[in-house]
Design a protein around this motif. Structure first.
Motif, PDB file in Angstrom:
ATOM      1  N   TYR A 170      -1.969 -25.401  31.896  1.00 61.69           N
ATOM      2  CA  TYR A 170      -1.745 -26.486  30.830  1.00 61.69           C
ATOM      3  C   TYR A 170      -3.290 -26.671  30.360  1.00 61.69           C
ATOM      4  O   TYR A 170      -4.159 -26.509  31.061  1.00 61.69           O
ATOM      5  CB  TYR A 170      -1.462 -27.459  31.592  1.00 61.69           C
ATOM      6  N   GLY A 171      -3.298 -27.279  29.425  1.00 66.27           N
ATOM      7  CA  GLY A 171      -4.684 -27.354  28.384  1.00 66.27           C
ATOM      8  C   GLY A 171      -4.554 -28.542  27.563  1.00 66.27           C
ATOM      9  O   GLY A 171      -3.417 -28.936  26.955  1.00 66.27           O
ATOM     10  N   ALA A 172      -5.618 -29.243  27.319  1.00 71.72           N
ATOM     11  CA  ALA A 172      -5.806 -30.393  26.376  1.00 71.72           C
ATOM     12  C   ALA A 172      -6.876 -29.985  25.307  1.00 71.72           C
ATOM     13  O   ALA A 172      -7.953 -29.617  26.004  1.00 71.72           O
ATOM     14  CB  ALA A 172      -5.759 -31.961  26.712  1.00 71.72           C
ATOM     15  N   ALA A 185      -9.301 -41.244  23.039  1.00 72.02           N
ATOM     16  CA  ALA A 185      -8.468 -41.975  24.306  1.00 72.02           C
ATOM     17  C   ALA A 185      -7.250 -41.030  24.471  1.00 72.02           C
ATOM     18  O   ALA A 185      -6.948 -40.992  25.624  1.00 72.02           O
ATOM     19  CB  ALA A 185      -7.944 -43.215  23.772  1.00 72.02           C
ATOM     20  N   ILE A 186      -6.438 -40.314  23.432  1.00 73.47           N
ATOM     21  CA  ILE A 186      -5.310 -39.606  23.602  1.00 73.47           C
ATOM     22  C   ILE A 186      -5.903 -38.261  24.367  1.00 73.47           C
ATOM     23  O   ILE A 186      -5.152 -37.785  25.079  1.00 73.47           O
ATOM     24  CB  ILE A 186      -4.765 -39.399  22.121  1.00 73.47           C
ATOM     25  N   TYR A 187      -6.998 -37.656  23.754  1.00 72.11           N
ATOM     26  CA  TYR A 187      -7.459 -36.592  24.480  1.00 72.11           C
ATOM     27  C   TYR A 187      -7.774 -36.716  25.939  1.00 72.11           C
ATOM     28  O   TYR A 187      -7.343 -35.894  26.865  1.00 72.11           O
ATOM     29  CB  TYR A 187      -8.739 -35.985  23.905  1.00 72.11           C
ATOM     30  N   ARG A 188      -8.233 -37.711  26.356  1.00 74.95           N
ATOM     31  CA  ARG A 188      -8.507 -38.023  27.911  1.00 74.95           C
ATOM     32  C   ARG A 188      -7.078 -38.344  28.449  1.00 74.95           C
ATOM     33  O   ARG A 188      -6.999 -37.727  29.777  1.00 74.95           O
ATOM     34  CB  ARG A 188      -9.156 -39.646  28.048  1.00 74.95           C
ATOM     35  N   ASP A 189      -6.246 -39.117  27.947  1.00 71.08           N
ATOM     36  CA  ASP A 189      -4.631 -39.123  28.723  1.00 71.08           C
ATOM     37  C   ASP A 189      -4.132 -37.673  28.611  1.00 71.08           C
ATOM     38  O   ASP A 189      -3.459 -37.536  29.654  1.00 71.08           O
ATOM     39  CB  ASP A 189      -3.948 -39.961  27.761  1.00 71.08           C
ATOM     40  N   PHE A 190      -4.358 -36.914  27.619  1.00 69.61           N
ATOM     41  CA  PHE A 190      -3.786 -35.437  27.541  1.00 69.61           C
ATOM     42  C   PHE A 190      -4.423 -34.681  28.841  1.00 69.61           C
ATOM     43  O   PHE A 190      -3.835 -33.884  29.447  1.00 69.61           O
ATOM     44  CB  PHE A 190      -3.965 -34.681  26.285  1.00 69.61           C
ATOM     45  N   GLN A 196      -2.891 -35.613  32.022  1.00 69.41           N
ATOM     46  CA  GLN A 196      -1.478 -35.313  32.137  1.00 69.41           C
ATOM     47  C   GLN A 196      -1.684 -33.883  32.683  1.00 69.41           C
ATOM     48  O   GLN A 196      -0.867 -33.282  33.525  1.00 69.41           O
ATOM     49  CB  GLN A 196      -0.741 -35.276  30.715  1.00 69.41           C
ATOM     50  N   THR A 197      -2.733 -32.781  31.905  1.00 66.94           N
ATOM     51  CA  THR A 197      -2.661 -31.452  32.583  1.00 66.94           C
ATOM     52  C   THR A 197      -3.180 -31.382  33.948  1.00 66.94           C
ATOM     53  O   THR A 197      -2.604 -30.430  34.754  1.00 66.94           O
ATOM     54  CB  THR A 197      -3.800 -30.893  31.822  1.00 66.94           C
ATOM     55  N   VAL A 198      -3.724 -32.530  34.336  1.00 65.74           N
ATOM     56  CA  VAL A 198      -4.125 -32.315  36.060  1.00 65.74           C
ATOM     57  C   VAL A 198      -2.665 -32.664  36.820  1.00 65.74           C
ATOM     58  O   VAL A 198      -2.664 -31.819  37.684  1.00 65.74           O
ATOM     59  CB  VAL A 198      -5.141 -33.348  36.310  1.00 65.74           C
ATOM     60  N   GLN A 199      -1.922 -33.871  36.325  1.00 64.65           N
ATOM     61  CA  GLN A 199      -0.586 -34.082  37.042  1.00 64.65           C
ATOM     62  C   GLN A 199       0.255 -32.650  36.990  1.00 64.65           C
ATOM     63  O   GLN A 199       0.749 -32.391  38.134  1.00 64.65           O
ATOM     64  CB  GLN A 199      -0.106 -35.034  36.556  1.00 64.65           C
ATOM     65  N   LEU A 200       0.264 -32.170  35.680  1.00 69.72           N
ATOM     66  CA  LEU A 200       1.361 -31.052  35.327  1.00 69.72           C
ATOM     67  C   LEU A 200       1.090 -29.919  36.187  1.00 69.72           C
ATOM     68  O   LEU A 200       1.946 -29.141  36.737  1.00 69.72           O
ATOM     69  CB  LEU A 200       1.407 -30.733  33.905  1.00 69.72           C
ATOM     70  N   SER A 201      -0.397 -29.536  36.419  1.00 72.97           N
ATOM     71  CA  SER A 201      -0.736 -28.275  37.004  1.00 72.97           C
ATOM     72  C   SER A 201      -0.807 -28.316  38.543  1.00 72.97           C
ATOM     73  O   SER A 201      -0.873 -27.347  39.116  1.00 72.97           O
ATOM     74  CB  SER A 201      -2.043 -28.231  36.561  1.00 72.97           C
ATOM     75  N   ASP A 202      -0.518 -29.692  39.294  1.00 70.71           N
ATOM     76  CA  ASP A 202      -0.342 -29.770  40.606  1.00 70.71           C
ATOM     77  C   ASP A 202       0.357 -28.723  41.044  1.00 70.71           C
ATOM     78  O   ASP A 202       0.031 -28.147  42.186  1.00 70.71           O
ATOM     79  CB  ASP A 202      -0.294 -31.093  41.066  1.00 70.71           C
ATOM     80  N   VAL A 203       1.312 -28.797  40.891  1.00 69.49           N
ATOM     81  CA  VAL A 203       2.632 -27.948  41.523  1.00 69.49           C
ATOM     82  C   VAL A 203       2.356 -26.583  41.297  1.00 69.49           C
ATOM     83  O   VAL A 203       2.386 -25.685  42.262  1.00 69.49           O
ATOM     84  CB  VAL A 203       4.126 -28.221  40.978  1.00 69.49           C
ATOM     85  N   GLU A 204       1.979 -26.177  40.110  1.00 63.77           N
ATOM     86  CA  GLU A 204       1.611 -24.908  39.792  1.00 63.77           C
ATOM     87  C   GLU A 204       0.310 -24.288  40.502  1.00 63.77           C
ATOM     88  O   GLU A 204       0.421 -23.173  40.831  1.00 63.77           O
ATOM     89  CB  GLU A 204       1.122 -24.659  38.238  1.00 63.77           C
ATOM     90  N   ILE A 205      -0.932 -25.131  40.721  1.00 60.05           N
ATOM     91  CA  ILE A 205      -1.726 -24.618  41.439  1.00 60.05           C
ATOM     92  C   ILE A 205      -1.567 -24.598  43.064  1.00 60.05           C
ATOM     93  O   ILE A 205      -1.913 -23.605  43.524  1.00 60.05           O
ATOM     94  CB  ILE A 205      -2.926 -25.702  41.324  1.00 60.05           C
ATOM     95  N   ARG A 206      -0.624 -25.535  43.324  1.00 63.30           N
ATOM     96  CA  ARG A 206       0.086 -25.380  44.830  1.00 63.30           C
ATOM     97  C   ARG A 206       0.747 -24.160  44.926  1.00 63.30           C
ATOM     98  O   ARG A 206       0.336 -23.265  46.013  1.00 63.30           O
ATOM     99  CB  ARG A 206       0.701 -26.674  45.110  1.00 63.30           C
ATOM    100  N   ARG A 207       1.611 -23.779  44.101  1.00 61.55           N
ATOM    101  CA  ARG A 207       2.336 -22.626  44.293  1.00 61.55           C
ATOM    102  C   ARG A 207       1.340 -21.311  44.314  1.00 61.55           C
ATOM    103  O   ARG A 207       1.423 -20.178  45.045  1.00 61.55           O
ATOM    104  CB  ARG A 207       3.143 -22.386  43.021  1.00 61.55           C
TER     105      ARG A 207
END
Length: 241
Positions: free
Chosen positions: A101-103, A138-143, A146-157
């Protein structure tokens, strides 16, 4: 009046022109039909529509460009940014990657416009277009969050896959070591069995030799005794000195 308004005005003029020509043709057809059906009547002259502006080739090209721009607008911000991303006019200001994921925060200087994109594996997911720099940041920081949250499961996998592969390699190494030790143990057991068999045979041979030795000694003693008897018999009656 901006460029887009001018294009829309030209497109409207072209559509009015086409509509007026079609209306004039529709009025001429009934007038001619009525004049033929009524014998001896005074032929009435059909009303001639007022001349409309001609559509020049340049205007037609402009209309086509306006239609294309309208289609691009209808495609949404994602499609618009997808078309612009490989062009020279779009500057990449910031990009954050977490897993796949990326922003990104991108800037289109010609229109002082910011594009904030959330993407996965180089495919745009969400795109926000704004001219407000503060809102864009502000939107960039929010995105990015989100990439941190979205990638948690992927990184854990990814980590679990690595740990699993590492454990499997350790198992393979240990299995190889176990196989070597088992092979060594098999050789040792075979050698031990061979040595035991050899020792048993050697003990049997030693026992046989011991018996043979005892018999030989007994025979030697008997022979020696016989020799002494014969010697005495031979020397019987002779002086000892």
């Amino acid at each position: 009046m901006d460029q887009k308004s001018k294009l829309r005005q030209i497109a409207l003029v072209a559509m009015l022109t086409i509509g007026g020509v079609q209306a004039g043709c529709a009025q001429t057809a009934p007038a001619e039909s009525g004049a033929t059906a009524t014998a001896g009547a005074v032929e009435s002259q059909p009303a001639v529509p007022a001349p409309l502006p001609a559509v020049t080739p340049a205007a037609a090209s402009t209309v086509a460009a306006a239609s294309a721009n309208d289609s691009a607008t209808e495609g949404g911000n994602v499609a618009e940014l997808q078309r612009m991303i490989h062009g020279p006019d779009l500057a990449e200001l910031r990009t954050t990657y977490n897993g796949s994921y990326g922003a990104s925060l991108l800037f289109y200087a010609k229109e002082m416009t910011y594009y904030v994109a959330l993407f996965q594996q180089k495919t745009f997911w969400r795109v926000i277009k704004t001219t407000d720099e503060t809102r864009a940041e502000a939107i960039y920081r929010d995105f990015a969050r989100q990439t941190v949250q979205l990638s948690d499961v992927e990184i854990r996998r990814t980590r679990l896959e690595a740990q699993k592969a590492f454990t499997e390699r350790l198992i393979a190494l240990q299995q190889m070591r176990a196989n070597r030790l088992e092979a060594d143990l098999t050789v040792a057991r075979q050698q031990q069995a061979a040595v035991a068999s050899q020792q048993k045979e050697t003990r049997q041979q030693a026992s046989t030799l011991q018996n043979q030795k005892a018999a030989a000694q007994e025979q030697l003693r008997a022979t020696q005794h016989q020799v002494r008897d014969l010697q005495r018999q031979l020397e019987s009656g002779l002086p000892t000195r």
